[in-house]
Design an enzyme around this catalytic site. Structure first.
Site, PDB file in Angstrom:
ATOM      1  N   LYS A   1     -12.252  -1.381   1.675  1.00 25.82           N
ATOM      2  CA  LYS A   1     -11.545  -0.477   0.762  1.00 25.82           C
ATOM      3  C   LYS A   1     -12.335  -0.388  -0.550  1.00 25.82           C
ATOM      4  O   LYS A   1     -13.311   0.330  -0.608  1.00 25.82           O
ATOM      5  CB  LYS A   1     -10.108  -0.942   0.594  1.00 25.82           C
ATOM      6  CG  LYS A   1      -9.379  -0.949   1.949  1.00 25.82           C
ATOM      7  CD  LYS A   1      -7.946  -1.335   1.839  1.00 25.82           C
ATOM      8  CE  LYS A   1      -7.329  -1.625   3.190  1.00 25.82           C
ATOM      9  NZ  LYS A   1      -7.294  -0.515   4.123  1.00 25.82           N
TER      10      LYS A   1
ATOM     11  N   HIS B   1      -5.630  -4.390  -0.889  1.00 22.30           N
ATOM     12  CA  HIS B   1      -5.653  -3.303  -1.884  1.00 22.30           C
ATOM     13  C   HIS B   1      -5.824  -3.797  -3.319  1.00 22.30           C
ATOM     14  O   HIS B   1      -5.880  -2.991  -4.245  1.00 22.30           O
ATOM     15  CB  HIS B   1      -4.384  -2.454  -1.767  1.00 22.30           C
ATOM     16  CG  HIS B   1      -4.293  -1.747  -0.460  1.00 22.30           C
ATOM     17  ND1 HIS B   1      -4.838  -0.501  -0.243  1.00 22.30           N
ATOM     18  CD2 HIS B   1      -3.764  -2.140   0.721  1.00 22.30           C
ATOM     19  CE1 HIS B   1      -4.633  -0.149   1.013  1.00 22.30           C
ATOM     20  NE2 HIS B   1      -3.983  -1.129   1.618  1.00 22.30           N
TER      21      HIS B   1
ATOM     22  N   SER C   1       0.793  -1.229   0.000  1.00 25.19           N
ATOM     23  CA  SER C   1       0.000   0.000   0.000  1.00 25.19           C
ATOM     24  C   SER C   1       0.823   1.276   0.000  1.00 25.19           C
ATOM     25  O   SER C   1       0.305   2.345  -0.311  1.00 25.19           O
ATOM     26  CB  SER C   1      -0.948  -0.005   1.188  1.00 25.19           C
ATOM     27  OG  SER C   1      -0.216  -0.077   2.383  1.00 25.19           O
TER      28      SER C   1
HETATM   29  N1  PMP Z   1      -4.250  -5.549   5.288  1.00 22.06           N
HETATM   30  C1  PMP Z   1      -3.717  -4.557   4.565  1.00 22.06           C
HETATM   31  C2  PMP Z   1      -2.653  -4.880   3.568  1.00 22.06           C
HETATM   32  C3  PMP Z   1      -4.177  -3.243   4.739  1.00 22.06           C
HETATM   33  O1  PMP Z   1      -3.653  -2.248   4.026  1.00 22.06           O
HETATM   34  C4  PMP Z   1      -5.206  -2.997   5.671  1.00 22.06           C
HETATM   35  C5  PMP Z   1      -5.795  -1.603   5.866  1.00 22.06           C
HETATM   36  N2  PMP Z   1      -4.918  -0.600   6.096  1.00 22.06           N
HETATM   37  C6  PMP Z   1      -5.718  -4.057   6.406  1.00 22.06           C
HETATM   38  C7  PMP Z   1      -5.230  -5.328   6.175  1.00 22.06           C
HETATM   39  C8  PMP Z   1      -6.792  -3.854   7.420  1.00 22.06           C
HETATM   40  O2  PMP Z   1      -8.020  -3.793   6.795  1.00 22.06           O
HETATM   41  P1  PMP Z   1      -9.274  -3.134   7.537  1.00 22.06           P
HETATM   42  O3  PMP Z   1      -9.144  -1.676   7.389  1.00 22.06           O
HETATM   43  O4  PMP Z   1     -10.449  -3.712   6.814  1.00 22.06           O
HETATM   44  O5  PMP Z   1      -9.216  -3.588   8.958  1.00 22.06           O
END
Ligand code: PMP
Length: 397
Positions: free
Chosen positions: A244, A214, A186
């Site tokens: 997302k 993502h 990300s």
């Molecule tokens: N895994 C990754 C790679 C993420 O970027 C994120 C969110 N920042 C999450 C898990 C967590 O997801 P959520 O916001 O649905 O808890």
């Protein structure tokens, strides 16, 4: 009067963060998290959300959520394993499995909870995990919770992965070995080398685990990274978020029926935390319906991503190795990146700076997340502001 040691701990901790400029003051939006957001009465072009497809304000999804609230109320009333499983949760899991071409799926209350629950449910202290050094914090926490030996792998370095997999296997120290990676990283927007990872996993009998937070809704016409690479049935655990691209909240794991049956009795956030709200479940079901009907939103986020990238590159910015709509502008120096983001904001563009420790020292950046709902005019305006601020701060000529 509270505890003196807590008071001291908090006071000193906060002062320390504030003095180093590391205290993140959270600002509230006075609008939906769409392509234009309102903060303190100011409209800003928003390049910081994960609302990739604009689904957070999708009318069909909002209507589905409202209908579900009318039918089931606002809360599920219990954890899934007591009596908090509504038929709408079962429908959601069937839909997710259908989207991912997987045998079965399990829904969690967040993507974070997937990683906090699934890794620990499979791995223990007699096991080892090969984990990419840039994996998300929730993966790192999930690995720690499992008590397995964590072996850090250089970012997307297949030589390093192969070597460490070989050593772990040949050591004979571990019952099971897992390889775990983000699907799309990300902070850089690069895609994991999943076909090579799967090949190495086959060679050394590794459990494969990809967190496609993502990539879901973005890669593979919305189906995610496994579909993008045509690796259906070759990845043991595929994690997704419902928060997302899908625009709501929650997380999911897809895989074999046995895997999902196991997680439903062993993943602690599933067992001990109340289920997704009915409104969220209904909205995600509708999001998947929309994704399966048409690739319009997915095509649009790619088109916008390509347009913004091309524009930033032409202006002379370093956008790193991005292969997805996530577009970093790598500036390097931490203070300049923070100043850059602040100046963008003054000029009407909201794009957050990302600095150490989230990214390595000296690679500070401003990260841009275009969505399907941005218009060409909004992106042109953002590029105009980027050009102005970039020249002003000496980042571009
Ligand atoms: N895994 C990754 C790679 C993420 O970027 C994120 C969110 N920042 C999450 C898990 C967590 O997801 P959520 O916001 O649905 O808890």
């Amino acid at each position: 009067m509270g505890s003196k040691c807590l008071e001291k701990f908090l006071k000193e901790g906060l002062e320390d963060l504030r003095s180093k400029g590391l205290y993140n003051q959270i600002e509230s939006l006075e609008s939906p998290n769409g392509p234009i957001i309102k903060i303190n009465g100011h409209d800003l072009i928003n390049l910081s959300s994960n609302n990739y497809l604009g689904f957070a304000t999708n009318k069909r999804m909002m209507d589905a959520a409202k209908k579900a609230v009318d039918k089931y109320g606002v809360g599920a009333g219990a954890v899934r394993t007591i009596n908090g499983t509504l038929d709408i949760h079962d429908e959601l899991e069937r839909k997710i499995a259908e989207l991912k071409d997987a045998e079965a799926a399990i829904a969690f209350q967040s993507g974070f909870n997937c990683n906090a629950g699934a890794i620990q449910a499979i791995m223990d202290k007699h096991d080892a995990i090969l984990s990419d050094e840039l994996n998300h914090a929730s993966i790192i926490d999930g690995c720690r919770l499992s008590k397995a030996k964590i072996i850090r792998v250089n970012h997307s370095d297949m030589e390093d992965l192969r070597q460490k997999a070989k050593e772990a296997k040949e050591s004979g120290l571990y019952n099971k070995i897992m390889v775990i990676t983000d699907g799309v990283f990300s902070m850089d927007g690069d895609i994991a080398k999943l076909p090579e990872i799967v090949e190495i996993a086959e060679e050394f009998d590794l459990i494969t685990y990809v967190d496609d937070a993502h990539g879901e809704g973005v890669l593979g016409k919305g189906k995610g990274i496994v579909s993008h690479f045509g690796l259906e049935g070759k990845v043991d655990l595929e994690i997704g978020t419902l928060s997302k691209a899908l625009g709501v909240v929650g997380g999911c794991v897809t895989g074999s029926k046995d895997l999902i049956d196991w997680l439903k009795v062993r993943a602690r956030p599933f067992l001990f935390s109340t289920s997704l709200t009915p409104g969220a479940a209904a909205a995600v079901i509708e999001a998947i319906n929309i994704l399966m009907e048409s690739s319009e939103a997915v095509d649009k986020v790619w088109k916008n991503g390509d347009y913004l990238k091309k524009g930033l590159k032409e202006l002379g910015f370093n956008i790193g190795n991005s292969e997805t709509p996530i577009t970093p502008c790598i500036i390097g120096d931490e203070k300049t990146a923070q100043k850059f983001s602040a100046r963008l904001r003054e000029e009407g563009v909201y794009a957050k700076s990302i600095v150490f420790p989230t990214v390595p020292l000296g690679t500070a950046r401003v990260r841009n997340m275009p969505t399907a709902d941005h218009t060409k005019e909004m992106l042109d305006k953002a590029l105009e502001v980027y050009a102005k601020v970039g020249k002003e701060l000496g980042v571009i000529k």
